[in-house]
Design a protein around this motif. Sequence first.
Motif, PDB file in Angstrom:
ATOM      1  N   LYS A 171      25.491 -22.836  22.889  1.00 30.76           N
ATOM      2  CA  LYS A 171      26.594 -22.333  23.714  1.00 30.76           C
ATOM      3  C   LYS A 171      27.134 -21.024  23.139  1.00 30.76           C
ATOM      4  CE  LYS A 171      30.446 -23.670  26.452  1.00 30.76           C
ATOM      5  NZ  LYS A 171      30.293 -22.617  27.390  1.00 30.76           N
ATOM      6  N   THR A 172      27.197 -20.924  21.833  1.00 34.20           N
ATOM      7  CA  THR A 172      27.653 -19.686  21.184  1.00 34.20           C
ATOM      8  C   THR A 172      26.690 -18.545  21.521  1.00 34.20           C
ATOM      9  OG1 THR A 172      28.625 -20.967  19.386  1.00 34.20           O
ATOM     10  CG2 THR A 172      28.214 -18.622  18.957  1.00 34.20           C
ATOM     11  N   ILE A 173      25.405 -18.844  21.463  1.00 31.02           N
ATOM     12  CA  ILE A 173      24.396 -17.828  21.802  1.00 31.02           C
ATOM     13  C   ILE A 173      24.567 -17.396  23.252  1.00 31.02           C
ATOM     14  CG2 ILE A 173      21.922 -17.354  22.026  1.00 31.02           C
ATOM     15  CD1 ILE A 173      22.988 -17.569  19.100  1.00 31.02           C
ATOM     16  N   LYS A 174      24.797 -18.370  24.122  1.00 33.19           N
ATOM     17  CA  LYS A 174      24.988 -18.067  25.550  1.00 33.19           C
ATOM     18  C   LYS A 174      26.161 -17.090  25.725  1.00 33.19           C
ATOM     19  CE  LYS A 174      24.209 -20.836  29.559  1.00 33.19           C
ATOM     20  NZ  LYS A 174      24.186 -22.178  30.108  1.00 33.19           N
ATOM     21  N   ASN A 175      27.237 -17.308  24.974  1.00 28.87           N
ATOM     22  CA  ASN A 175      28.400 -16.410  25.044  1.00 28.87           C
ATOM     23  C   ASN A 175      28.050 -15.010  24.539  1.00 28.87           C
ATOM     24  OD1 ASN A 175      30.016 -18.448  26.097  1.00 28.87           O
ATOM     25  ND2 ASN A 175      30.773 -19.075  24.087  1.00 28.87           N
ATOM     26  N   TYR A 176      27.307 -14.942  23.437  1.00 27.02           N
ATOM     27  CA  TYR A 176      26.873 -13.644  22.920  1.00 27.02           C
ATOM     28  C   TYR A 176      25.998 -12.914  23.940  1.00 27.02           C
ATOM     29  CZ  TYR A 176      28.466 -13.948  18.046  1.00 27.02           C
ATOM     30  OH  TYR A 176      29.216 -13.993  16.902  1.00 27.02           O
ATOM     31  N   VAL A 177      25.075 -13.654  24.566  1.00 26.05           N
ATOM     32  CA  VAL A 177      24.174 -13.049  25.545  1.00 26.05           C
ATOM     33  C   VAL A 177      24.978 -12.490  26.718  1.00 26.05           C
ATOM     34  CG1 VAL A 177      22.318 -13.507  27.212  1.00 26.05           C
ATOM     35  CG2 VAL A 177      22.151 -14.408  24.890  1.00 26.05           C
ATOM     36  N   SER A 178      25.951 -13.253  27.207  1.00 24.03           N
ATOM     37  CA  SER A 178      26.802 -12.764  28.306  1.00 24.03           C
ATOM     38  C   SER A 178      27.524 -11.487  27.907  1.00 24.03           C
ATOM     39  CB  SER A 178      27.831 -13.827  28.707  1.00 24.03           C
ATOM     40  OG  SER A 178      27.199 -14.949  29.239  1.00 24.03           O
ATOM     41  N   SER A 179      28.038 -11.475  26.700  1.00 21.93           N
ATOM     42  CA  SER A 179      28.770 -10.304  26.219  1.00 21.93           C
ATOM     43  C   SER A 179      27.864  -9.078  26.096  1.00 21.93           C
ATOM     44  CB  SER A 179      29.401 -10.619  24.859  1.00 21.93           C
ATOM     45  OG  SER A 179      29.982  -9.459  24.305  1.00 21.93           O
ATOM     46  N   LEU A 180      26.692  -9.262  25.506  1.00 19.32           N
ATOM     47  CA  LEU A 180      25.816  -8.098  25.318  1.00 19.32           C
ATOM     48  C   LEU A 180      25.260  -7.606  26.645  1.00 19.32           C
ATOM     49  CD1 LEU A 180      22.425  -8.552  25.260  1.00 19.32           C
ATOM     50  CD2 LEU A 180      23.032  -9.857  23.266  1.00 19.32           C
ATOM     51  N   LEU A 181      24.989  -8.509  27.598  1.00 20.32           N
ATOM     52  CA  LEU A 181      24.542  -8.066  28.924  1.00 20.32           C
ATOM     53  C   LEU A 181      25.618  -7.234  29.592  1.00 20.32           C
ATOM     54  CD1 LEU A 181      22.707 -11.235  30.355  1.00 20.32           C
ATOM     55  CD2 LEU A 181      21.671  -9.123  29.508  1.00 20.32           C
ATOM     56  N   SER A 182      26.864  -7.668  29.451  1.00 22.76           N
ATOM     57  CA  SER A 182      27.978  -6.929  30.034  1.00 22.76           C
ATOM     58  C   SER A 182      28.089  -5.533  29.405  1.00 22.76           C
ATOM     59  CB  SER A 182      29.273  -7.711  29.826  1.00 22.76           C
ATOM     60  OG  SER A 182      30.370  -6.967  30.281  1.00 22.76           O
ATOM     61  N   LEU A 235      25.769  -3.825  28.024  1.00 25.78           N
ATOM     62  CA  LEU A 235      24.598  -3.017  28.377  1.00 25.78           C
ATOM     63  C   LEU A 235      24.537  -2.737  29.872  1.00 25.78           C
ATOM     64  CD1 LEU A 235      21.897  -4.720  26.114  1.00 25.78           C
ATOM     65  CD2 LEU A 235      23.014  -2.512  25.741  1.00 25.78           C
ATOM     66  N   ASP A 236      25.520  -3.262  30.621  1.00 26.44           N
ATOM     67  CA  ASP A 236      25.581  -3.101  32.078  1.00 26.44           C
ATOM     68  C   ASP A 236      24.328  -3.670  32.738  1.00 26.44           C
ATOM     69  OD1 ASP A 236      26.836  -2.390  34.452  1.00 26.44           O
ATOM     70  OD2 ASP A 236      25.847  -0.430  34.513  1.00 26.44           O
ATOM     71  N   MET A 237      23.989  -4.900  32.329  1.00 24.53           N
ATOM     72  CA  MET A 237      22.814  -5.581  32.858  1.00 24.53           C
ATOM     73  C   MET A 237      23.243  -6.939  33.403  1.00 24.53           C
ATOM     74  SD  MET A 237      20.049  -4.784  29.876  1.00 24.53           S
ATOM     75  CE  MET A 237      19.640  -3.103  29.424  1.00 24.53           C
ATOM     76  N   GLN A 238      22.494  -7.419  34.401  1.00 24.06           N
ATOM     77  CA  GLN A 238      22.820  -8.710  35.001  1.00 24.06           C
ATOM     78  C   GLN A 238      21.922  -9.830  34.490  1.00 24.06           C
ATOM     79  OE1 GLN A 238      22.412  -5.869  37.199  1.00 24.06           O
ATOM     80  NE2 GLN A 238      24.594  -5.612  36.794  1.00 24.06           N
ATOM     81  N   ARG A 239      20.689  -9.484  34.111  1.00 21.20           N
ATOM     82  CA  ARG A 239      19.713 -10.524  33.775  1.00 21.20           C
ATOM     83  C   ARG A 239      19.166 -10.338  32.366  1.00 21.20           C
ATOM     84  NH1 ARG A 239      17.262  -8.534  38.324  1.00 21.20           N
ATOM     85  NH2 ARG A 239      15.333  -8.336  37.174  1.00 21.20           N
ATOM     86  N   ARG A 240      18.849 -11.445  31.769  1.00 20.93           N
ATOM     87  CA  ARG A 240      18.249 -11.470  30.436  1.00 20.93           C
ATOM     88  C   ARG A 240      16.938 -10.685  30.410  1.00 20.93           C
ATOM     89  NH1 ARG A 240      18.897 -15.789  26.780  1.00 20.93           N
ATOM     90  NH2 ARG A 240      17.227 -15.844  25.260  1.00 20.93           N
ATOM     91  N   SER A 241      16.170 -10.771  31.507  1.00 22.88           N
ATOM     92  CA  SER A 241      14.890 -10.063  31.552  1.00 22.88           C
ATOM     93  C   SER A 241      15.084  -8.549  31.462  1.00 22.88           C
ATOM     94  CB  SER A 241      14.103 -10.426  32.811  1.00 22.88           C
ATOM     95  OG  SER A 241      14.816 -10.077  33.966  1.00 22.88           O
ATOM     96  N   GLN A 242      16.206  -8.054  31.981  1.00 21.82           N
ATOM     97  CA  GLN A 242      16.485  -6.622  31.864  1.00 21.82           C
ATOM     98  C   GLN A 242      16.697  -6.244  30.400  1.00 21.82           C
ATOM     99  OE1 GLN A 242      19.842  -6.945  34.670  1.00 21.82           O
ATOM    100  NE2 GLN A 242      18.975  -5.166  35.725  1.00 21.82           N
ATOM    101  N   ALA A 243      17.400  -7.106  29.667  1.00 19.98           N
ATOM    102  CA  ALA A 243      17.635  -6.844  28.242  1.00 19.98           C
ATOM    103  C   ALA A 243      16.318  -6.882  27.471  1.00 19.98           C
ATOM    104  CB  ALA A 243      18.627  -7.862  27.672  1.00 19.98           C
TER     105      ALA A 243
END
Length: 191
Positions: free
Chosen positions: A158-169, A171-179
């Motif tokens: 869950k912590t990782i999920k929060n980090y991923v949401s933050s970094l996508l935001s 980086l102005d990205m919507q999807r993990r695949s974009q990252a």
Amino acid sequence: MEDDIEVVGEAGTAADALARIPATRPDVAVLDVRLPDGSGVEVCREIRSGDDSVRCLMLTSFADDEALFDAIMAGASGYVLKAIRGAELLDAVRGVAAGRSLLDPVATARVLERLRDGGVKRDDRLAHLTDQERRILDLIGEGLTNRQIGERLHLAEKTIKNYVSSLLSKLDMQRRSQAAAYVARLQAEKR
């Protein structure tokens, strides 16, 4: 009809697949890239983030570079065209089940060429990431699921999920695949 292969379930939509795959726990999920209600690539990503023991073999009608790239980033073990013969499909399922990667060579060559030649304009988006977000971004680029990243960094999923949401935001990205694609392009630039 094959002694070593048993079909444990079937689904016609992404929603059905997301419900049935965890219930039947197949060794290999054969997924159509384009489903009536979504993408087989997204199904692959969801399934693999919940249970990375399920290997996904993507099946598609066209050699679509973007879909292949997204499938690789989602954790697919194989990507074959529907023009494949029945015996070859069975071999593909067996190969993926045995842990081998199976990618259409023509489509893969195009994606790799695009990665080498594409390049990304330098930007300062990475400067906005914390050191931990940068580490997680690199691990996303390696194709790791949230669970795998959590295990590697000794953090809760869950912590990782929060980090991923933050970094996508950031980086102005919507999807993990974009990252993941972004990381791949940055690495290709360094070569």
